[in-house]
Design an enzyme around this catalytic site. Structure first.
Site, mmCIF file in Angstrom:
data_model
loop_
_atom_site.group_PDB
_atom_site.id
_atom_site.type_symbol
_atom_site.label_atom_id
_atom_site.label_comp_id
_atom_site.label_asym_id
_atom_site.label_seq_id
_atom_site.Cartn_x
_atom_site.Cartn_y
_atom_site.Cartn_z
ATOM 1 N N CYS A 172 -60.963 33.635 90.344
ATOM 2 C CA CYS A 172 -62.410 33.726 90.169
ATOM 3 C C CYS A 172 -62.683 34.322 88.796
ATOM 4 C CB CYS A 172 -63.064 34.549 91.281
ATOM 5 S SG CYS A 172 -62.705 36.312 91.213
ATOM 6 N N ASP A 173 -63.932 34.605 88.526
ATOM 7 C CA ASP A 173 -64.310 35.045 87.189
ATOM 8 C C ASP A 173 -63.694 36.394 86.838
ATOM 9 O OD1 ASP A 173 -65.689 34.551 84.819
ATOM 10 O OD2 ASP A 173 -67.362 35.799 85.420
#
Length: 488
Positions: free
Chosen positions: A403-404
């Site tokens: 994810c980010d």
């Protein structure tokens, strides 16, 4: 045109990732510092003049230095972090000078400066020493590497110092005036017009940690609390929207309703707001609901003059009540803003879903078809080398969730995936999670479709599976079946 917009989106999200990578790993430090402040500052629960000294040292020196280290580390690992710390010395010192004080009106916490100049110094180190680092004679590596880093850091101290005084000084003056105008004319509610759409585009970390946190910490230093920490972290709008999906699709689409039900406690108590973003993307008109509700919630916070003593991250109701300034008005304001924004979000979302019911059903079908189509794209299929006769066997010994920031949503997805593997008695696969910027040599990656372009740019030769959201259990089962087929 579409390709250009996609590139712009990738660059913006990359900036978001860098900003979040500087602050997300040290949320525990913010919490500890917030507790120190809540107990020992003059307006705290148990004021203590001596113990309060730790509060000033933490916010003025320690936290900015650690932020810079992580910013440099994300660019160029440990060496990048070290040179960023050298630059942090210059930036922090600049904020204490008379020249800076004349510009801004006061000494300042230099979060913005270290967030900018720390990574820049790491970039300069990375791109200058690559020309000669492999030419060093054996036995002289430590000497040359450390001397070069030290001399380069010394050289970069001076531009960083003076740019921090004048460039960062005037930037902080502008931001300070903006916040003062918002406070004077009661404009905090309209911040939702920017914050809520940006959150859905996965720019929540950039807004929260890149803008609101530095400004909020300066407010805490001046007045003991800040409303800015609550503008993005209020879980009310997302909670109401998820409950609306749960109710509206209870009989129409059991799967969607079930996903909304399982996402709600994760959003409210876990503080992972990303779980409701895909629901908004299914029906973009719901962005209007989140904006309207954000205005309501921010308005209540402003009326009660509510604020927290430290950043609320993750955006959990538990973290919110832990960090809220401990006065009756602050606590009541936060509680009321949370409840009313959730109820308002529920009602507006139900209204919009009812008014656009036919379009919504069509949109859901299109979204499902799009997901099914994604499953057939190369991003979903095990990648193979360009060998016509022999297929390359993929190493499934480790699966990486991406994810980010590499902390909230990917951690949750990895936990669900591990459970599904255990249920199917698959024990030879290790599941880990990482941020996009930390990807190196991963062979098998699972991420959400919105981040596929960035993951692909970082690890083009990996096998990449995309899912609609990190709570997509059916998507995980599909991936597990594909892995089993490939292994057999």
């Amino acid at each position: 045109m579409r390709k250009k917009l996609a590139k712009v989106k990738v660059h913006i999200q990359s900036l978001d990732s860098l900003l979040s990578s500087m602050t997300m790993p040290i949320i525990g430090i913010f919490i500890a510092w917030g507790l120190l402040a809540s107990f020992f500052i003059p307006s705290g629960w148990t004021p203590d003049k001596n113990l309060a000294l730790m509060v000033g040292i933490g916010i003025q020196y320690v936290i900015p230095t650690i932020i810079x280290f992580f910013g440099g580390k994300k660019i160029y690992e440990i060496r990048g972090g070290v040179i960023a710390v050298i630059i942090a010395i210059a930036v922090i010192a600049a904020g204490q000078t008379e020249a800076f004080t004349k510009i801004v009106g006061q000494k300042s916490v230099m979060f913005l400066g270290v967030m900018i100049f720390g990574p820049i110094a790491a970039l300069i180190l990375k791109h200058t020493e690559k020309f000669w680092i492999h030419r060093i004679k054996s036995g002289f590596e430590m000497l040359v590497n450390n001397f070069y880093l030290g001399f380069l850091g010394f050289a970069l101290i001076f531009p960083s110092f003076y740019l921090s005084i004048y460039l960062i000084g005037y930037i902080q003056l502008g931001l300070k005036l903006l916040v003062e105008i918002m406070q004077q004319y009661k404009l905090y509610p309209i911040a939702a017009i920017v914050i809520e759409p940006a959150k859905v585009l996965f720019l929540n970390n950039a807004i929260n940690h890149g803008v609101l946190t530095p400004l909020g910490l300066q407010q805490v230093r001046d007045s003991g609390k800040s409303i800015l920490f609550l503008l993005e972290s209020n879980p009310g709008p997302g909670l109401g929207l998820l409950v609306a999906f749960l109710i509206f699709f209870f009989k129409r689409d059991k799967k969607l309703s079930s996903n909304a039900a399982s996402s709600s406690p994760i959003h409210l108590f876990g503080g992972i707001h990303e779980v409701y973003f895909p629901f908004v993307l299914l029906k973009p008109v719901l962005i209007l609901a989140t904006i309207a509700v954000g205005v309501v919630g921010n308005g209540i916070l402003q009326i009660f003059n509510a604020g927290t003593i430290a950043p609320v991250s993750p955006g959990s109701v538990i973290a919110g009540f832990l960090q809220i300034n401990k006065t009756p008005l602050d606590v009541a304001g936060y509680a009321l803003a949370l409840v009313l924004s959730a109820v308002t979000s529920l009602l507006i979302s139900l209204l919009l879903l009812s008014l656009t019911r036919k379009k919504q059903l069509k949109t859901l079908q299109e979204a499902q078809a799009q997901v099914a189509e994604m499953k057939q794209t190369p991003a979903k299929k095990p990648r193979q080398k360009d060998t016509p006769a022999i297929a390359t066997k993929i190493d499934f010994s480790q699966v990486t969730f991406v994810c980010d920031a590499g902390m909230g949503s990917s951690t949750m997805g990895a936990a669900i995936f591990r459970k599904e593997l255990k249920n199917q008695n698959i024990e030879d696969i290790t599941v880990i999670n990482k941020a996009i910027v930390d990807l190196k040599d991963e062979k098998v990656i699972i991420t959400i479709s919105q981040l596929y372009d960035r993951v692909k740019a970082k690890r083009a030769d990996a096998t990449i599976y995309t899912i609609n959201q990190f709570l997509d259990k059916q998507g995980y089962l599909t991936i597990i079946e594909k892995i089993k087929n490939e292994k057999n």
